[in-house]
Enzyme design. Structure first.
Site, PDB file in Angstrom:
ATOM      1  N   PHE A 161       0.816  -1.218   0.000  1.00  0.00           N
ATOM      2  CA  PHE A 161       0.000   0.000   0.000  1.00  0.00           C
ATOM      3  C   PHE A 161       0.847   1.264   0.000  1.00  0.00           C
ATOM      4  O   PHE A 161       0.377   2.324  -0.398  1.00  0.00           O
ATOM      5  CB  PHE A 161      -0.945   0.007   1.222  1.00  0.00           C
ATOM      6  N   CYS A 186       9.480   1.907   3.434  1.00  0.00           N
ATOM      7  CA  CYS A 186      10.391   0.799   3.743  1.00  0.00           C
ATOM      8  C   CYS A 186      11.806   1.305   3.973  1.00  0.00           C
ATOM      9  O   CYS A 186      12.643   0.600   4.507  1.00  0.00           O
ATOM     10  CB  CYS A 186      10.381  -0.209   2.609  1.00  0.00           C
TER      11      CYS A 186
HETATM   12  P1  NAD Z   1       1.587  -6.612   3.002  1.00  0.00           P
HETATM   13  O1  NAD Z   1       2.617  -7.658   3.068  1.00  0.00           O
HETATM   14  O2  NAD Z   1       0.475  -6.645   3.997  1.00  0.00           O
HETATM   15  O3  NAD Z   1       0.871  -6.606   1.566  1.00  0.00           O
HETATM   16  C1  NAD Z   1       1.619  -6.543   0.386  1.00  0.00           C
HETATM   17  C2  NAD Z   1       0.828  -7.204  -0.733  1.00  0.00           C
HETATM   18  O4  NAD Z   1       0.628  -8.578  -0.412  1.00  0.00           O
HETATM   19  C3  NAD Z   1      -0.553  -6.609  -0.948  1.00  0.00           C
HETATM   20  O5  NAD Z   1      -0.816  -6.583  -2.332  1.00  0.00           O
HETATM   21  C4  NAD Z   1      -1.473  -7.553  -0.215  1.00  0.00           C
HETATM   22  O6  NAD Z   1      -2.767  -7.631  -0.800  1.00  0.00           O
HETATM   23  C5  NAD Z   1      -0.764  -8.879  -0.356  1.00  0.00           C
HETATM   24  N1  NAD Z   1      -0.961  -9.756   0.818  1.00  0.00           N
HETATM   25  C6  NAD Z   1      -1.144  -9.376   2.110  1.00  0.00           C
HETATM   26  N2  NAD Z   1      -1.249 -10.473   2.895  1.00  0.00           N
HETATM   27  C7  NAD Z   1      -1.121 -11.546   2.090  1.00  0.00           C
HETATM   28  C8  NAD Z   1      -1.138 -12.944   2.314  1.00  0.00           C
HETATM   29  N3  NAD Z   1      -1.295 -13.450   3.533  1.00  0.00           N
HETATM   30  N4  NAD Z   1      -0.967 -13.768   1.265  1.00  0.00           N
HETATM   31  C9  NAD Z   1      -0.788 -13.258   0.022  1.00  0.00           C
HETATM   32  N5  NAD Z   1      -0.769 -11.949  -0.251  1.00  0.00           N
HETATM   33  C10 NAD Z   1      -0.933 -11.094   0.768  1.00  0.00           C
HETATM   34  O7  NAD Z   1       2.352  -5.208   3.057  1.00  0.00           O
HETATM   35  P2  NAD Z   1       1.718  -3.759   3.142  1.00  0.00           P
HETATM   36  O8  NAD Z   1       1.177  -3.557   4.511  1.00  0.00           O
HETATM   37  O9  NAD Z   1       0.839  -3.505   1.971  1.00  0.00           O
HETATM   38  O10 NAD Z   1       3.028  -2.861   2.932  1.00  0.00           O
HETATM   39  C11 NAD Z   1       3.888  -2.522   3.975  1.00  0.00           C
HETATM   40  C12 NAD Z   1       5.053  -3.488   4.044  1.00  0.00           C
HETATM   41  O11 NAD Z   1       5.762  -3.477   2.817  1.00  0.00           O
HETATM   42  C13 NAD Z   1       6.082  -3.087   5.096  1.00  0.00           C
HETATM   43  O12 NAD Z   1       6.527  -4.258   5.725  1.00  0.00           O
HETATM   44  C14 NAD Z   1       7.188  -2.451   4.290  1.00  0.00           C
HETATM   45  O13 NAD Z   1       8.462  -2.483   4.885  1.00  0.00           O
HETATM   46  C15 NAD Z   1       7.161  -3.293   3.066  1.00  0.00           C
HETATM   47  N6  NAD Z   1       7.787  -2.622   1.943  1.00  0.00           N
HETATM   48  C16 NAD Z   1       9.013  -3.065   1.566  1.00  0.00           C
HETATM   49  C17 NAD Z   1       9.669  -2.436   0.527  1.00  0.00           C
HETATM   50  C18 NAD Z   1      11.014  -2.889   0.101  1.00  0.00           C
HETATM   51  O14 NAD Z   1      11.474  -2.437  -0.927  1.00  0.00           O
HETATM   52  N7  NAD Z   1      11.669  -3.780   0.810  1.00  0.00           N
HETATM   53  C19 NAD Z   1       9.057  -1.366  -0.151  1.00  0.00           C
HETATM   54  C20 NAD Z   1       7.793  -0.960   0.257  1.00  0.00           C
HETATM   55  C21 NAD Z   1       7.159  -1.603   1.303  1.00  0.00           C
END
Ligand code: NAD
Length: 513
Positions: A150, A282
């Site tokens: 998100f 992130c």
């Molecule tokens: P999230 O892991 O909850 O969701 C990410 C994606 O995965 C979304 O599209 C979501 O619909 C899907 N998803 C969620 N739960 C799932 C499941 N159980 N099974 C399959 N798919 C699932 O992450 P978020 O809350 O959207 O984003 C924030 C996180 O992303 C933080 O941990 C942040 O550090 C990380 N992030 C990392 C980077 C990087 O480059 N390392 C960049 C941006 C964000």
């Protein structure tokens, strides 16, 4: 009025048929602004079928034509920056300038991909043996999927899609269901740029859609960005099915402040990197490690800056920091602050009481006079914790909110040991005036992206982005040169144009001498 947010398949908005939806909010007001369709496995199958057909044609499209479409997309995206930023702010909550900057960083990736004819140049060795040439080419994988978080609803999809499409793949995006609208703006722009239908597809959804993409035999590769548990699971399940997977996870980025650092510069950087986008980056700094005698002055300098932050609706002029993404996330972040306090951390500035400087009203009026943001939005004010130790949950867990934890260390060695022992290793930074100390840090630190007096060292598009350890599962970093490697596979051709008259049978193993 609530808007319906649907899929994008075959070059057009496609209403969902699963009967499942999820609410989408404006986090600054707490009001529901839309309902996003959540795809069923069958809908994902239809979307992938469309992408599979498009991928066959697209890989045959000339490099110059692909490049021309990317250049057109680049211009359209550039022109649409402000409109796209408004869409992002309305669902994510980040301030408009930050949303526009996100689009700008995505644009860099498109600009990089515009050079695809150069990026896909192979190697050629003439006369490796008598009359024999060898050359290498890189070819697309077919259908590749991107699953995005998100916190960057435009930039992260562009990290993936620009290179994936430039390399000749069809790209299926599964955006976050929390702020899904930016994906449809991108889809419209791709279409206007002349991209054939089916080359860029959006399936809105949740875990059901993700699982269907992982299971689908025609999806050759998955790029994922999100939290560590999901990244690990997608990496393990995707690779078990023979897919190429790069899965970027969460972070706990440390900023190391040496005693000789410029105090004002370090404090400004800490405030900017900890509280920008309400800590929902992130690459946000969430831990500051103050070495030696600088600790007290550093904490005081940060505490003095926090009340000056303008917190409120990201769409209001003059706001520095917006709300968190959901009410649940706001409560989770507040829970971490409480846990930190209970375990002995000193709460120097407490964002649970609201912003130290008061809210900016939605009309951009005088801070502290209240306004819609204060009433319904998902806000936590900038929070500063001191005396944090590595056993506390505010240290071990990724909070993903405007909470900066200060840890004290007696020496550089103690500080570097702490950073290298942390399971996350996305980004880190050192603040010092000593070039030798900075160079030593760059050599010693076991983290993927390093800043020297730069708190958010997100690489430019012609490098690649990625962390180490639990911040990235897979072999390649994202975008830039490693992105091109990820979205293509190598082929090496050994070629001879012999004179049939000289042909003989030879059962020996071919040698080049
Ligand atoms: P999230 O892991 O909850 O969701 C990410 C994606 O995965 C979304 O599209 C979501 O619909 C899907 N998803 C969620 N739960 C799932 C499941 N159980 N099974 C399959 N798919 C699932 O992450 P978020 O809350 O959207 O984003 C924030 C996180 O992303 C933080 O941990 C942040 O550090 C990380 N992030 C990392 C980077 C990087 O480059 N390392 C960049 C941006 C964000």
């Amino acid at each position: 009025m609530s808007t319906r947010i649907s899929h994008w398949v075959d070059g057009t908005v496609t209403a969902g048929t699963s009967g499942r939806t999820a609410p989408v909010y404006n986090p600054a007001t707490g009001l529901r602004s839309g309902d996003v369709d959540l795809a069923s496995a069958a809908e994902v199958q239809r979307a992938v079928a469309s992408a599979t057909g498009a991928a066959r044609e697209w890989r045959s499209t000339s490099l110059s034509r692909r490049s021309a479409i990317l250049f057109a997309f680049r211009q359209l995206l550039h022109d649409a920056t402000d409109d796209l930023a408004k869409v992002i702010t309305a669902e994510h909550g980040k301030v408009l300038s930050d949303a526009a900057a996100e689009v700008g960083r995505g644009l860099e990736n498109v600009e990089y991909a515009c050079g695809v004819p150069e990026l896909l140049k192979g190697g050629f060795s003439e006369q490796v043996s008598t009359g024999i040439d060898v050359y290498s080419i890189r070819q697309p994988l077919g259908v590749v999927a991107g699953i995005t978080p998100f916190n960057f609803p435009a930039m992260v999809p562009l990290w993936m899609a620009a290179n994936a499409i430039a390399c000749g793949n069809a790209f299926v995006l599964k955006p976050s269901e929390k702020d899904p609208s930016a994906s449809l703006v991108l889809a419209e722009l791709w279409k206007r740029a002349g991209l054939p239908d089916g080359v860029f597809t959006v399936v809105q959804g949740d875990r059901v859609a993700v699982d269907a993409l992982i299971e689908h035999p025609d999806v050759a590769a998955i790029s994922f960005v999100g939290s560590t548990p999901v990244a690990r699971s997608i990496y393990e399940r995707g690779t078990a099915r023979g897919k190429r997977v790069q899965a970027l996870g969460g972070a706990k980025n440390h900023m190391l402040v040496l005693p000789d650092a410029d105090l004002d510069l370090a404090a400004d950087a800490a405030v900017s990197a900890a509280y920008g986008a309400a800590g929902e980056r992130c690459m946000a700094i969430s831990v500051a490690v103050a070495v030696g005698g600088i600790g007290d002055r550093f904490v005081e300098a940060i505490a003095a800056r926090i009340p000056k932050l303008q917190i409120g609706d990201g769409a209001a002029p003059g706001t520095d920091m917006g709300p968190l993404i959901t009410a649940e996330h706001r409560d989770k972040v507040a829970g971490y602050i409480a846990a930190g306090e209970k375990s002995g951390a000193k709460v120097v500035v407490d964002g649970r009481d609201g912003p130290a400087g008061g809210f900016v009203p939605s009309d951009g009026g005088t801070p502290g006079s209240g306004g819609v943001a204060a009433e319904g939005g998902f806000f936590v004010g900038a929070t500063l914790l001191d005396g944090v130790t590595p056993d506390m949950s505010v240290y071990t867990d990724e909070i993903f909110g405007p909470v900066l934890a200060v840890v004290r260390a007696d020496t550089y060695e103690e500080a570097i040991e702490l950073i290298n022992a942390n399971p996350f290793a996305n980004g880190t930074a050192i603040f010092t005036r000593d070039g030798g100390a900075a160079r030593r840090f760059q050599f010693d630190v076991e983290v993927g992206m390093v800043g020297i007096n730069v708190p958010i060292p997100t690489p430019v598009a012609y490098y690649s982005f990625g962390g180490w350890r639990n911040s990235l599962f897979g072999d390649t970093h994202m975008y830039g040169p490693e992105g091109v490697t990820f979205y293509t596979r190598g082929k090496v051709v050994t070629s001879k144009w012999p004179d049939p008259a000289t042909s003989t049978i030879d059962l020996g193993f071919p040698t080049t001498r």
